[in-house]
Design an enzyme around this catalytic site. Structure first.
Site, mmCIF file in Angstrom:
data_model
loop_
_atom_site.group_PDB
_atom_site.id
_atom_site.type_symbol
_atom_site.label_atom_id
_atom_site.label_comp_id
_atom_site.label_asym_id
_atom_site.label_seq_id
_atom_site.Cartn_x
_atom_site.Cartn_y
_atom_site.Cartn_z
ATOM 1 N N MET A 105 -49.510 -51.284 -65.825
ATOM 2 C CA MET A 105 -48.468 -51.726 -64.896
ATOM 3 C C MET A 105 -49.111 -52.096 -63.567
ATOM 4 S SD MET A 105 -45.412 -48.990 -65.793
ATOM 5 C CE MET A 105 -46.499 -47.579 -66.073
ATOM 6 N N CYS B 119 -47.648 -60.586 -70.530
ATOM 7 C CA CYS B 119 -47.118 -60.651 -69.170
ATOM 8 C C CYS B 119 -46.481 -62.012 -68.917
ATOM 9 C CB CYS B 119 -48.228 -60.394 -68.157
ATOM 10 S SG CYS B 119 -47.652 -60.394 -66.443
ATOM 11 N N HIS C 120 -44.565 -55.435 -77.414
ATOM 12 C CA HIS C 120 -43.375 -55.256 -76.572
ATOM 13 C C HIS C 120 -42.227 -55.927 -77.305
ATOM 14 C CE1 HIS C 120 -41.593 -55.374 -72.241
ATOM 15 N NE2 HIS C 120 -40.659 -55.174 -73.153
ATOM 16 N N ASN D 240 -43.708 -50.935 -77.881
ATOM 17 C CA ASN D 240 -43.481 -50.845 -76.446
ATOM 18 C C ASN D 240 -42.133 -51.496 -76.143
ATOM 19 O OD1 ASN D 240 -44.573 -52.756 -73.645
ATOM 20 N ND2 ASN D 240 -43.993 -50.610 -73.571
ATOM 21 N N GLY D 241 -41.437 -50.927 -75.143
ATOM 22 C CA GLY D 241 -40.194 -51.545 -74.706
ATOM 23 C C GLY D 241 -38.980 -50.671 -74.928
ATOM 24 N N GLY E 97 -43.633 -47.461 -70.418
ATOM 25 C CA GLY E 97 -43.920 -48.102 -69.148
ATOM 26 C C GLY E 97 -43.242 -47.401 -68.003
ATOM 27 N N ARG E 98 -42.110 -47.953 -67.550
ATOM 28 C CA ARG E 98 -41.452 -47.432 -66.351
ATOM 29 C C ARG E 98 -41.027 -45.972 -66.488
ATOM 30 N NH1 ARG E 98 -37.050 -51.773 -66.335
ATOM 31 N NH2 ARG E 98 -37.756 -51.859 -68.498
#
Length: 336
Positions: free
Chosen positions: A21, A103, A174, A214-215, A237-238
């Site tokens: 990130m 990205c 993702h 991912n996601g 991630g977040r």
């Protein structure tokens, strides 16, 4: 160095990983996350191949041995540049080298790398083949399920087949499309619908590949189900950044049957104190480390006070361990 990491640590590390990130997963963030889990796979921020070749390598690539297992993510689309950058990363001791094909920002599009590479699988294959030939570490790919008007059910298997033929055995997918026009990077993380079942289907279609999802993942409790469905791992991630305890605390015992380094967020905060002290002694600023720790107590008593005190200290010149200790004391007082 990577050669000293136990083989089983590397082979299973991707069961749980923290996503690359930008502006977040720097060496201080990774040091913090490592206090919560010894086994989870950590990733750098994306670094462009030209930056690795021509930039300040110590600043861009330097990391502590305690961060292993750790992955270097590269951005680029020039095979020769990526090969050189991958070799440099291997020399620095990274355990794996990853190529960013996911990205969606305007900046990476203009440089013909990131998610736009989903439209150029042959070029990706050429890039990873050069990276593999240039150095001894595994080369992996992080991608989307497709971009713009592509049909994911068609383009994703073709992408995986083409890139795998060049030697890649590990993919992090993702599970969202990326819209290269009309959506911001933030919107691309939220608006395109998730398609977790498609990623599971890819593992069924390519059982010889390691495929991680991912996601949209939010907590450690989701990982065992994904593993039971055949996937090789989950990338957060977040959620791992804003609520790290919900993702990393207890992960080593839950996923690897190993001892957890800490049992509570408070213990993690206490374990970080020596690292922060060393950073300050070298002339660093408190905020450079603690900005990554603001979410440590999310959902727990004292979380608001912890965030406020550390944020206020971060804006003051000369803030130090006394400010950190005061923030932790406030959490302890709230929990009493």
């Amino acid at each position: 160095m990577a050669d000293k990491i136990k083989e089983h640590d590397l082979s299973t590390a991707a069961r749980l990983s923290v996503a690359p990130m930008m502006d977040w997963t720097d060496r201080h963030c990774r040091a913090f996350h490592r206090t919560l889990s010894r086994r989870a796979q950590l990733w750098t921020e994306m670094v462009t191949a030209p930056a690795v070749i021509h930039g300040d390598r110590a600043r861009l690539l330097g990391f502590d041995a305690a961060e292993h297992p750790v992955v270097l993510q590269l951005g680029g689309s020039d095979p020769a540049q990526l090969a050189q950058a991958a070799a440099i990363g291997a020399d620095f001791g990274y355990d794996e080298i990853n190529l960013n094909c996911g990205c969606p920002s305007d900046r990476v599009q203009s440089g013909c790398f990131g998610a736009v590479l989903m439209e150029r699988p042959a070029l990706v294959a050429e890039c990873v083949a050069a990276m593999i030939a240039a150095q001894p570490r595994p080369v992996t790919v992080k991608c989307r399920i497709g971009v713009d008007d592509q049909v994911p059910e068609e383009v994703l298997p073709a992408f995986l087949e083409t890139v795998a033929a060049a030697g890649v055995r590990h993919f992090v997918i993702h599970a969202r499309k990326a819209w290269l026009q009309g959506l911001s990077p933030k919107e691309n993380r939220e608006i395109p619908p998730l398609n977790h079942p498609l990623v599971v289907e890819m593992k069924c279609a390519f059982p010889h590949l390691e495929i991680c999802l991912n996601g949209g993942l939010t907590s450690l409790g989701q990982v065992p189900d994904l593993l039971a469905r055949g996937l090789d791992g989950a990338m957060f991630g977040r959620a791992a950044y804003h609520d790290p305890s919900s993702v990393l605390l207890g992960a080593d015992s839950a996923l690897w049957g190993a001892d957890d380094p800490v049992a509570t967020p408070q213990q993690a905060a206490e374990a970080m104190r020596p690292y922060i002290a060393r950073h300050l002694e070298r002339g660093g600023r408190l905020h450079q480390v603690t900005r990554h720790m603001l979410g440590l107590f999310t959902g727990r008593p004292g979380a608001r006070s912890w965030r406020r005190l550390l944020s206020e200290a971060g804006g003051r010149p000369g803030s130090g361990l006394a400010d950190y200790d005061a923030a932790l004391a406030s959490v302890v007082a709230h929990a009493a």
